[in-house]
Design a protein around this motif. Structure first.
Motif, short mmCIF file in Angstrom:
data_model
loop_
_atom_site.label_atom_id
_atom_site.label_comp_id
_atom_site.label_asym_id
_atom_site.label_seq_id
_atom_site.Cartn_x
_atom_site.Cartn_y
_atom_site.Cartn_z
N TRP A 7 0.86 -1.17 0.00
CA TRP A 7 0.00 0.00 0.00
C TRP A 7 0.90 1.23 0.00
O TRP A 7 1.73 1.41 0.89
CB TRP A 7 -0.92 0.01 1.21
N ILE A 8 0.75 2.09 -1.00
CA ILE A 8 1.62 3.24 -1.16
C ILE A 8 0.92 4.51 -0.67
O ILE A 8 -0.11 4.92 -1.22
CB ILE A 8 2.03 3.43 -2.64
N GLU A 9 1.47 5.11 0.37
CA GLU A 9 1.02 6.41 0.83
C GLU A 9 2.22 7.16 1.40
O GLU A 9 3.28 6.56 1.63
CB GLU A 9 -0.10 6.30 1.87
N ALA A 10 2.07 8.45 1.61
CA ALA A 10 3.20 9.29 1.99
C ALA A 10 3.93 8.74 3.22
O ALA A 10 3.31 8.42 4.23
CB ALA A 10 2.72 10.71 2.25
N LEU A 11 5.25 8.65 3.09
CA LEU A 11 6.09 8.12 4.16
C LEU A 11 6.19 9.10 5.33
O LEU A 11 6.05 10.32 5.14
CB LEU A 11 7.49 7.83 3.63
N PRO A 12 6.47 8.58 6.52
CA PRO A 12 6.68 9.47 7.67
C PRO A 12 7.79 10.48 7.40
O PRO A 12 8.82 10.14 6.83
CB PRO A 12 7.09 8.50 8.79
N GLY A 13 7.54 11.72 7.77
CA GLY A 13 8.53 12.76 7.60
C GLY A 13 8.45 13.49 6.27
O GLY A 13 9.18 14.47 6.06
N THR A 14 7.56 13.04 5.36
CA THR A 14 7.49 13.68 4.04
C THR A 14 6.30 14.62 3.89
O THR A 14 6.26 15.40 2.93
CB THR A 14 7.39 12.62 2.92
N TRP A 15 5.35 14.56 4.81
CA TRP A 15 4.13 15.33 4.60
C TRP A 15 3.68 16.16 5.81
O TRP A 15 2.91 17.12 5.66
CB TRP A 15 2.97 14.40 4.23
N GLU A 16 4.19 15.84 6.99
CA GLU A 16 3.69 16.49 8.20
C GLU A 16 3.86 18.01 8.18
O GLU A 16 3.02 18.76 8.71
CB GLU A 16 4.37 15.91 9.44
N ASN A 17 4.94 18.49 7.58
CA ASN A 17 5.21 19.93 7.54
C ASN A 17 4.87 20.55 6.18
O ASN A 17 5.20 21.72 5.95
CB ASN A 17 6.68 20.19 7.88
N ASP A 18 4.25 19.77 5.32
CA ASP A 18 3.84 20.30 4.02
C ASP A 18 2.48 20.98 4.17
O ASP A 18 1.55 20.42 4.75
CB ASP A 18 3.73 19.15 3.00
N LYS A 19 2.37 22.19 3.64
CA LYS A 19 1.12 22.94 3.83
C LYS A 19 -0.07 22.26 3.18
O LYS A 19 -1.22 22.53 3.55
CB LYS A 19 1.28 24.36 3.30
N TYR A 20 0.21 21.35 2.20
CA TYR A 20 -0.87 20.62 1.55
C TYR A 20 -1.10 19.25 2.18
O TYR A 20 -2.01 18.52 1.78
CB TYR A 20 -0.56 20.44 0.06
N GLY A 21 -0.28 18.89 3.16
CA GLY A 21 -0.41 17.58 3.78
C GLY A 21 -0.07 16.47 2.79
O GLY A 21 0.84 16.61 1.97
#
Length: 345
Positions: free
Chosen positions: A311-325
């Motif tokens: 199952w492919i979804e955003a890895l930890p550390g790649t999205w938490e600080n992105d304004k778009y999540g």
């Protein structure tokens, strides 16, 4: 492009704001933690900047690569009826011979639009697709049924498939370390080897084909679908990468290297931290004066994927600080690959 680089993160500098680094693969096998860390950062940086890099000092022997290319060339020299009897059948299987004009590589996600592209500018190539052995319902379509040459071909490609699988694991380990994850983070996710070995033959073609149709290419502009791609190319040239400015840059063949690029699933996995860059194959950039035909080009491509049940979804550390999540919804790897292949065939 300058083909000489001596440090792990040295680059083969190029115009149009793109540099393709030439990185020493051997340091990934080092017992030195600092050397591995430096190389891992260089690999991640290359994927983040432009999505492409060269690797040198490979763990695959030059004699092995020479044998693979030799068997590939002789396969495409077989009579057409033999190749056709091993024909590619379905996206789910993705194994067998693909005749010239059967596939159109494209960045378009609409099957209808790709079919239009295929009619006006068909790809000038044929290929042979090989998957991992032992998958129920999807056997590889080996030419051992014809002769002893076919048996040797099958054995050589199976062994090469496994060598490339290990390269995939090591490069994914480097990506993990570069991202601050455990170096074995991806090991189980790529353990099955649900990858695709593609032998490619671009037949010789008259120059006038490209002169009469300015949109004609040997392989259409596209990004790859999986995690990473290993490209072993001959010295003919013709591969180009799209720059951030929208232009096209020659990826000059460098003897003894493999070109590695990131694919769409890795881009999704990292929430676009890593770039999946469009590329294409056109007529060679340089030709002899007075010659009216471009010679054949051969390449060997190993498309690396997460195991199909991943199952492919955003890895930890790649999205938490992105304004778009998280930029993408989660998706099953196997389903995604079949979906993309269904459009281009």
């Amino acid at each position: 492009m300058a083909p000489v680089a001596t440090t792990p993160n040295a680059a083969a500098s190029t115009p149009q704001n793109l540099a393709i680094p030439l990185i020493d693969f051997h340091t990934l096998l080092s017992t030195s933690a600092s050397a591995k860390a430096e190389t891992s950062k260089a690999i991640l940086s290359a994927f983040e900047e432009d999505g492409f890099l060269y690797l040198k000092n490979l763990p695959i022997a030059p004699t092995t690569l020479s044998k693979v290319f030799s068997y590939s060339k002789r396969f495409f020299e077989r009579e057409q009826w033999q190749k056709d009897s091993l024909a590619w059948t379905t996206p789910s299987s993705n194994r067998g011979y693909v005749a010239r004009g059967r596939e159109k590589t494209s960045s378009n996600l609409s099957r209808e639009e790709v079919q239009k592209e295929k009619s006006s500018n068909p790809d000038l190539k044929e290929s042979f697709e090989i998957g991992r052995e032992g998958v129920e319902g999807h056997p590889n379509r080996w030419p051992h049924i014809f002769d002893l040459e076919g048996a040797y071909f099958s054995k050589t490609m199976q062994e090469f498939f496994l060598e490339c699988k290990e390269m995939h694991r090591l490069i994914m380990s480097a990506i993990a370390m570069g991202m601050g994850l455990d170096e074995h983070y991806f090991d189980e996710i790529v353990s099955k080897g649900d990858n695709n070995l593609r032998l490619l033959h671009y037949p010789s073609v008259k120059k006038e084909v490209f002169e009469k149709n300015k949109g004609q290419v040997r392989a259409g502009a596209h990004s790859d679908y999986g995690s990473i791609t290993l490209l072993f190319q001959d010295m003919r040239g013709g591969l180009q990468v799209q720059t951030s400015a929208g232009g096209w840059l020659d990826v000059t063949p460098i003897e003894g290297t493999v070109v590695v690029n990131a694919g769409d699933l890795l881009s999704r996995w990292t929430n676009d931290l890593i770039k999946s860059t469009k590329h294409r194959v056109v007529e060679p950039p340089v030709s002899e004066e007075g010659v009216d035909e471009y010679p054949a080009r051969y390449s060997v491509v190993y498309f690396c994927n997460p195991d199909y049940d991943t199952w492919i979804e955003a890895l930890p550390g790649t999205w938490e600080n992105d304004k778009y999540g998280k930029k993408y919804e989660g998706i099953n790897c196997g389903d995604y690959l079949v979906q993309r292949l269904s459009v281009t065939y």
